[in-house]
Design an enzyme around this catalytic site. Structure first.
Site, PDB file in Angstrom:
ATOM      1  N   SER A 147       0.842  -1.198   0.000  1.00 37.12           N
ATOM      2  CA  SER A 147       0.000   0.000   0.000  1.00 37.12           C
ATOM      3  C   SER A 147       0.880   1.253   0.000  1.00 37.12           C
ATOM      4  O   SER A 147       1.623   1.464  -0.953  1.00 37.12           O
ATOM      5  CB  SER A 147      -0.969  -0.058   1.194  1.00 37.12           C
ATOM      6  OG  SER A 147      -1.995   0.882   1.024  1.00 37.12           O
ATOM      7  N   ASP A 223     -10.434  -5.643  -2.295  1.00 37.71           N
ATOM      8  CA  ASP A 223      -9.736  -4.588  -1.550  1.00 37.71           C
ATOM      9  C   ASP A 223     -10.595  -3.326  -1.570  1.00 37.71           C
ATOM     10  O   ASP A 223     -10.871  -2.771  -2.640  1.00 37.71           O
ATOM     11  CB  ASP A 223      -8.388  -4.339  -2.248  1.00 37.71           C
ATOM     12  CG  ASP A 223      -7.497  -3.344  -1.551  1.00 37.71           C
ATOM     13  OD1 ASP A 223      -8.027  -2.421  -0.912  1.00 37.71           O
ATOM     14  OD2 ASP A 223      -6.266  -3.491  -1.675  1.00 37.71           O
ATOM     15  N   HIS A 256      -7.460  -5.896   1.562  1.00 43.00           N
ATOM     16  CA  HIS A 256      -6.244  -5.081   1.654  1.00 43.00           C
ATOM     17  C   HIS A 256      -5.346  -5.503   2.821  1.00 43.00           C
ATOM     18  O   HIS A 256      -4.265  -4.955   2.998  1.00 43.00           O
ATOM     19  CB  HIS A 256      -6.642  -3.614   1.833  1.00 43.00           C
ATOM     20  CG  HIS A 256      -5.555  -2.630   1.514  1.00 43.00           C
ATOM     21  ND1 HIS A 256      -5.008  -2.485   0.258  1.00 43.00           N
ATOM     22  CD2 HIS A 256      -4.903  -1.723   2.292  1.00 43.00           C
ATOM     23  CE1 HIS A 256      -4.076  -1.540   0.277  1.00 43.00           C
ATOM     24  NE2 HIS A 256      -3.989  -1.058   1.502  1.00 43.00           N
TER      25      HIS A 256
HETATM   26  N1  LIG Z   1      -7.464   2.805   9.959  1.00 41.09           N
HETATM   27  C1  LIG Z   1      -7.832   2.625   8.593  1.00 41.09           C
HETATM   28  C2  LIG Z   1      -7.231   1.390   8.004  1.00 41.09           C
HETATM   29  C3  LIG Z   1      -5.732   1.488   7.924  1.00 41.09           C
HETATM   30  C4  LIG Z   1      -5.192   0.383   7.069  1.00 41.09           C
HETATM   31  O1  LIG Z   1      -5.906  -0.394   6.474  1.00 41.09           O
HETATM   32  N2  LIG Z   1      -3.865   0.330   6.962  1.00 41.09           N
HETATM   33  C5  LIG Z   1      -3.287  -0.666   6.116  1.00 41.09           C
HETATM   34  C6  LIG Z   1      -2.384  -0.017   5.132  1.00 41.09           C
HETATM   35  S1  LIG Z   1      -3.340   1.097   4.107  1.00 41.09           S
HETATM   36  C7  LIG Z   1      -2.201   1.805   3.060  1.00 41.09           C
HETATM   37  O2  LIG Z   1      -1.100   2.109   3.295  1.00 41.09           O
HETATM   38  C8  LIG Z   1      -2.558  -1.689   6.948  1.00 41.09           C
HETATM   39  O3  LIG Z   1      -1.619  -2.306   6.513  1.00 41.09           O
HETATM   40  N3  LIG Z   1      -3.022  -1.853   8.187  1.00 41.09           N
HETATM   41  C9  LIG Z   1      -2.421  -2.751   9.132  1.00 41.09           C
HETATM   42  C10 LIG Z   1      -3.167  -4.032   9.287  1.00 41.09           C
HETATM   43  O4  LIG Z   1      -2.812  -4.771  10.217  1.00 41.09           O
HETATM   44  O5  LIG Z   1      -4.058  -4.356   8.484  1.00 41.09           O
HETATM   45  C11 LIG Z   1      -9.339   2.586   8.432  1.00 41.09           C
HETATM   46  O6  LIG Z   1      -9.992   3.021   9.350  1.00 41.09           O
HETATM   47  O7  LIG Z   1      -9.812   2.164   7.367  1.00 41.09           O
END
Ligand SMILES: N[C@@H](CCC(=O)N[C@@H](CSC=O)C(=O)NCC(=O)O)C(=O)O
Length: 278
Positions: A147, A223, A256
């Site tokens: 991402s 995603d 995602h």
């Molecule tokens: N807080 C957000 C969601 C944040 C999220 O999905 N972060 C992703 C990376 S997004 C792009 O860089 C991630 O890798 N999160 C860590 C995980 O453990 O999944 C929301 O409220 O949607």
């Protein structure tokens, strides 16, 4: 460099560390997985850049990459995603900008430019630190990410030709100048002149003549960020027009998150090993 913790893992060691970064002007954290083969000499290194809201621990805890890294003899380095506790007003105001959202670039705009210098930290200072303190081959280095970190992997490799021998990404922000996450980050960190953004946009860099080793990108079709934020089709078109080798795999039913990454991470490690261990 300070050791925060170390854990035996598949015959090697998963550790977490902190150092006083000169380029960032503050302590920075990172993780290193040292595979068992490193007992016999330096091993190739694979940097993983994580996404928004993640830390140096996220990939190490959730992706399950250490088993295959131990089999192949790859060191894994996981930098934090931004400076922390900077005291900059607004740095904690949103999850997609500021702390946890450094976008792997050196900010040019005040107040961010004082601390948010992730490109210099990842490509230069951290790399020198890892080469000095771990059994790492600095001539065999790969880069991948997810991402925001997929954007970082593509752009840092494009901006530093020859520094990374292998590159891949999971669900990268592939055309950041044309999505809300990228527009927000680039405006804040680089300013409102869109001409300055192209040098940090993988699709624009490929169109401008940048080249990478043959790329592997995986993208989940379930995603929730795909349509609005990621735009792999724009990067795919730019690569096709430029003759940049790209394997872009689209997967039904994957979102995602780290279940998606854990599913395909072995393929990425083997993609990198094919070059780094050749
Ligand atoms: N807080 C957000 C969601 C944040 C999220 O999905 N972060 C992703 C990376 S997004 C792009 O860089 C991630 O890798 N999160 C860590 C995980 O453990 O999944 C929301 O409220 O949607």
């Amino acid at each position: 460099m300070q050791t925060l913790s170390e854990h035996g893992c598949f015959g090697g060691t998963q550790g977490f560390y902190k150092h006083d970064s000169a380029v960032i002007g503050a302590p920075m954290k990172f993780g290193v997985y040292v595979p068992p083969q490193a007992k016999n000499g330096p091993v190739p290194v694979l940097y993983y850049l994580a996404g928004l809201t993640c830390t140096e621990e996220t990939f190490a805890i959730k992706a399950g990459a250490q088993r295959v890294a131990a089999e192949l003899g790859l060191m894994l380095v996981t930098p934090d995603t931004s400076p922390r506790d900077t005291g900059i007003e607004g740095a904690d105001a949103a999850w997609d900008f500021g702390h946890g959202a450094g976008f792997y670039l050196d900010a040019t705009q005040s107040p961010w430019s004082a601390r948010f210098r992730m490109e210099s930290w990842v490509t230069r200072e951290l790399r020198e630190l890892v080469a000095a303190h771990f059994p790492a081959r600095d001539d065999r280095v790969g880069l991948f990410g997810h991402s925001m970190g997929g954007h970082g992997a593509l752009t840092l490799a494009l901006r530093h030709p020859g520094r990374y021998q292998s590159v891949s990404a999971f669900a990268p922000i592939a055309a950041p100048s044309r999505c809300p996450w990228g527009e927000k980050a680039f405006t804040g960190y680089l300013g409102s002149n869109r001409a300055d953004w192209a040098a940090h946009d993988a699709t624009e860099l490929i169109a401008a003549g940048g080249r990478l080793p043959p790329l592997l990108i995986d993208q989940g079709l379930a995603d929730k960020f795909l349509a609005e934020q990621l735009h792999p089709h724009l990067f795919e078109v730019a690569c096709a027009q430029a003759g940049q080798p790209l394997t872009l795999r689209r997967h039904e039913g994957y979102d995602h998150g780290y279940y998606f990454i854990a599913t395909f991470v072995e393929d990425h490690l083997r993609h990198h090993a094919a070059t780094l261990l050749a």
